[in-house]
Structures are given as structure tokens and as C-alpha cells.
Design a protein around this motif. Structure first.
Motif, PDB file in Angstrom:
ATOM      1  N   GLY A 116     -11.816 -22.687  -1.979  1.00 24.47           N
ATOM      2  CA  GLY A 116     -11.502 -23.351  -0.727  1.00 24.47           C
ATOM      3  C   GLY A 116     -10.954 -22.350   0.269  1.00 24.47           C
ATOM      4  N   SER A 117      -9.948 -21.573  -0.141  1.00 24.02           N
ATOM      5  CA  SER A 117      -9.576 -20.311   0.493  1.00 24.02           C
ATOM      6  C   SER A 117      -9.688 -19.227  -0.575  1.00 24.02           C
ATOM      7  CB  SER A 117      -8.153 -20.352   1.052  1.00 24.02           C
ATOM      8  OG  SER A 117      -8.067 -21.146   2.220  1.00 24.02           O
ATOM      9  N   GLY A 118     -10.046 -18.009  -0.166  1.00 22.10           N
ATOM     10  CA  GLY A 118     -10.314 -16.950  -1.126  1.00 22.10           C
ATOM     11  C   GLY A 118      -9.077 -16.246  -1.611  1.00 22.10           C
ATOM     12  N   GLY A 119      -9.158 -15.688  -2.833  1.00 19.48           N
ATOM     13  CA  GLY A 119      -8.062 -14.922  -3.391  1.00 19.48           C
ATOM     14  C   GLY A 119      -7.962 -13.537  -2.802  1.00 19.48           C
ATOM     15  N   GLY A 120      -6.739 -12.996  -2.781  1.00 19.12           N
ATOM     16  CA  GLY A 120      -6.529 -11.644  -2.261  1.00 19.12           C
ATOM     17  C   GLY A 120      -7.000 -10.587  -3.241  1.00 19.12           C
ATOM     18  N   SER A 121      -7.512  -9.477  -2.717  1.00 18.68           N
ATOM     19  CA  SER A 121      -7.934  -8.371  -3.580  1.00 18.68           C
ATOM     20  C   SER A 121      -6.709  -7.630  -4.103  1.00 18.68           C
ATOM     21  CB  SER A 121      -8.866  -7.421  -2.829  1.00 18.68           C
ATOM     22  OG  SER A 121      -8.216  -6.876  -1.705  1.00 18.68           O
ATOM     23  N   GLY A 122      -6.921  -6.895  -5.217  1.00 13.71           N
ATOM     24  CA  GLY A 122      -5.821  -6.195  -5.861  1.00 13.71           C
ATOM     25  C   GLY A 122      -5.496  -4.881  -5.193  1.00 13.71           C
ATOM     26  N   GLY A 123      -4.435  -4.230  -5.716  1.00 16.78           N
ATOM     27  CA  GLY A 123      -3.932  -3.014  -5.110  1.00 16.78           C
ATOM     28  C   GLY A 123      -4.681  -1.745  -5.456  1.00 16.78           C
ATOM     29  N   GLY A 124      -5.738  -1.831  -6.214  1.00 14.47           N
ATOM     30  CA  GLY A 124      -6.588  -0.674  -6.442  1.00 14.47           C
ATOM     31  C   GLY A 124      -5.987   0.361  -7.373  1.00 14.47           C
ATOM     32  N   PRO A 125      -6.718   1.476  -7.672  1.00  9.81           N
ATOM     33  CA  PRO A 125      -8.105   1.613  -7.252  1.00  9.81           C
ATOM     34  C   PRO A 125      -9.037   0.707  -8.065  1.00  9.81           C
ATOM     35  CG  PRO A 125      -7.469   3.436  -8.669  1.00  9.81           C
ATOM     36  CD  PRO A 125      -6.243   2.602  -8.473  1.00  9.81           C
ATOM     37  N   PRO A 126     -10.266   0.426  -7.625  1.00 12.53           N
ATOM     38  CA  PRO A 126     -10.888   0.986  -6.419  1.00 12.53           C
ATOM     39  C   PRO A 126     -10.358   0.366  -5.146  1.00 12.53           C
ATOM     40  CG  PRO A 126     -12.323  -0.631  -7.408  1.00 12.53           C
ATOM     41  CD  PRO A 126     -11.173  -0.503  -8.349  1.00 12.53           C
ATOM     42  N   ASN A 127     -10.498   1.101  -4.059  1.00  9.88           N
ATOM     43  CA  ASN A 127     -10.108   0.626  -2.742  1.00  9.88           C
ATOM     44  C   ASN A 127     -11.331   0.111  -1.996  1.00  9.88           C
ATOM     45  OD1 ASN A 127      -7.432   1.430  -3.144  1.00  9.88           O
ATOM     46  ND2 ASN A 127      -7.919   3.533  -2.523  1.00  9.88           N
TER      47      ASN A 127
END
Length: 312
Positions: A116-127
Motif C-alpha cells: 500500500g505504501s512501500g518499505g524503505g531500503s536498507g543502509g547498504g551496501p549495496p547503495n
């Protein structure tokens, strides 16, 4: 299931669904369960992204209402919250389905989940990886729903220490500096309540970031803006869960000293509102769900657990 429709549906108008001479038109707010935030990355390399908010769908105020059939039970499903790195579950009423929020991500994958709303990406890497796509599957935007069900999670364009916030019903999740996307306020219950905020991501070396877009970077006070959880950090600040029955996302995990794990999202809610004359034709079950009166005399049916709305 009986034929359903909206004000604009000619087939429904043709059949003229009424109870006596009364057309059973109702407004709705359908919020899905918020997603969980991700834990600190494994292998340990970066903090976890915040969970996306549950899908937000509404007709109130001034949108296209639903017309219900008389003498009919309508099943209502309340979406459950997602645990760490788990999507929320959908909420449903009649022809309306809101999709559960997309989970936050962490290394080595780092790509936020759609919802419904998307999840945040992680802190990497990869960037340079994307946050989860919001408004999935797509629902048309309206003045009440600026991107349909919700917005994308934040995308990771910075070094590995900075995860991203989950998307909310009102804005994209923050990238890099990690606040969650704001949710939206709605007065369908009779008072203004905040719903469907994206959660803050975790942090590698400072306090975690705020949910719902509130506060600064970092924030010492883990407040739940728009029902969304605060991310973990080295404060020590542990990841905060989304608020029950708001659809807010759960905060992302940070360093071990701040709470390695991501937090769960908040469960969803369904609210149905109608003029008093129509409301007299509505009943709710089971008893955990309630039927109340708004300040202007409208009937408000609040569903916090899965149940049934029955017309007469």
C-alpha cells in the motif's frame, strides 16, 4: 455477494438499492496493516529500512460513496500488522481492498518491498537501491488520496550507515536521512485522527529516525507520527512499533546497542459513516466493534477486528 457500486455506477442506480425509500449510501475509511521494519543488516553492514504504511483508501469527506444492498451482511477484514521484515495484511470492505504495507529492507538485499505504501531500503551496501513501490496494486489518485493507496519507500543513495524511511499515505519515505513518509489525517470517526504513516529507518551510529516524517535527524524523542514507529539507534533507542489500528509502519533496526531488530507495524482499521437515518439500518458485530454517533449526528461504525456489517 450482492451487487455493489458507487454514486457513479449506473447499474446500481438502475437497480435502485434502497431500504424502503432510503438509499443506503455510506462513506468509508479502509486502512490496511502496516509493515515491519528490517533488522540491522546481515552480514552486519547497515541499518534496517522502516516499514511502509498500510494502504489508505477513503471516500470521506466529499468522495464517492458506496451504495449497500438492504438486508445483507458485509464481511469486513481488518489487516494484521507485519512483523520485522514482513508485509502488513490487507483490509477489506465491500468492493474496497487496501493492500498491506511493504516491509523495510536491510543488507544484503536492501530493496524495500512493495505494498500500500512501500518499505524503505536498507543502509547498504549495496547503495543506490530503490525503496518499495507504493500504491501496489495501483488505485486511482483522488484529492483525498494523493497517490492512490500510498507512496514509495525511501531509496538508498548514501553510504551504508543510513537506511531509509517507509512510505506513507501522504508522502514518500525519506532517503538517506531516514524519516518515514507522513500519513494523512481523517475526521470520519468524528474527530481528527492520523493514519498510515511510514516508519523511520534505523541508524548506525546515532539515534534512530522518526516515523511519520516528524521530528529531526536524529530525534531523541521516539514519537509515533501518524501512527508510525521510530527507528532504532545507538542511543540506545530500540525500534518502535506502529500504533494499533492506524496502519503505521514499524521502525527499522540499528546497532546492537540500540536494538538490532526491526519492529512490527500497526494493525489496520475500517470505519463506515452514514447519516442517522441510514445508520439506523446498520448493525455491527462482533461486540469488539462499535456503533457510535458523530458530533453532527451521523452514525459511525468502527471495526478494529474482523467482523460483519449488516443492513436491514
Amino acid at each position: 455477494m450482492p451487487l455493489l457500486g458507487t454514486k457513479a455506477a449506473g447499474s446500481v442506480r438502475g437497480f435502485g438499492f434502497t431500504s424502503g425509500s432510503l438509499k443506503l449510501e455510506v462513506d468509508y475509511l479502509v486502512i490496511a496493516g502496516g509493515a515491519g521494519g528490517a533488522p540491522f543488516g546481515s552480514p552486519a553492514s547497515g541499518s534496517g529500512g522502516g516499514g511502509g504504511a498500510g494502504g489508505y483508501r477513503t471516500s470521506f469527506p466529499g468522495g464517492t460513496q458506496l451504495i449497500l444492498a438492504p438486508s445483507t451482511p458485509y464481511s469486513i477484514t481488518i489487516g494484521g500488522s507485519g512483523g520485522a521484515t514482513t508485509n502488513g495484511s490487507p483490509s477489506t470492505f465491500s468492493s474496497i481492498t487496501s493492500t498491506g504495507g511493504g516491509a523495510g529492507a536491510s543488507a544484503p538485499n536492501n530493496v524495500g518491498s512493495p505494498g500500500g505504501s512501500g518499505g524503505g531500503s536498507g543502509g547498504g551496501p549495496p547503495n543506490g537501491v530503490a525503496g518499495g513501490t507504493g500504491n501496489t496494486p495501483p488505485v486511482a489518485a483522488t484529492p483525498l488520496m494523493p497517490n492512490g493507496q500510498g507512496f514509495n519507500g525511501g531509496s538508498n543513495s548514501n553510504y551504508y550507515g543510513l537506511s531509509c524511511g517507509g512510505g506513507g499515505a501522504g508522502a514518500v519515505g525519506g532517503g538517506g536521512s531516514s524519516p518515514g513518509g507522513i500519513g494523512l489525517s481523517n475526521t470520519i470517526s468524528g474527530s481528527s485522527v492520523d493514519y498510515a504513516g511510514g516508519a523511520g529507518g534505523g541508524s548506525r551510529g546515532q539515534d534512530g529516525y522518526s516515523g511519520g516524517g516528524g521530528g529531526g535527524n536524529p530525534v531523541a524523542n521516539p514519537a509515533n507520527g501518524f501512527g508510525a514507529g521510530h527507528g532504532a539507534g545507538a542511543g540506545p533507542i530500540t525500534a518502535q512499533a506502529g500504533t494499533v489500528n492506524t496502519g503505521g509502519g514499524g521502525g527499522g533496526g540499528g546497532l546492537v546497542s540500540g536494538g538490532n531488530s526491526g519492529a512490527s507495524g500497526g494493525s489496520g482499521i475500517v470505519i463506515i459513516r452514514a447519516p442517522a437515518a441510514v445508520g439506523a439500518k446498520l448493525s455491527v458485530g462482533p461486540g469488539t466493534n462499535t456503533k457510535t454517533t458523530a458530533p453532527n449526528g451521523d452514525t459511525v461504525c468502527n471495526f478494529t477486528v474482523t467482523g460483519t456489517l449488516t443492513t436491514s
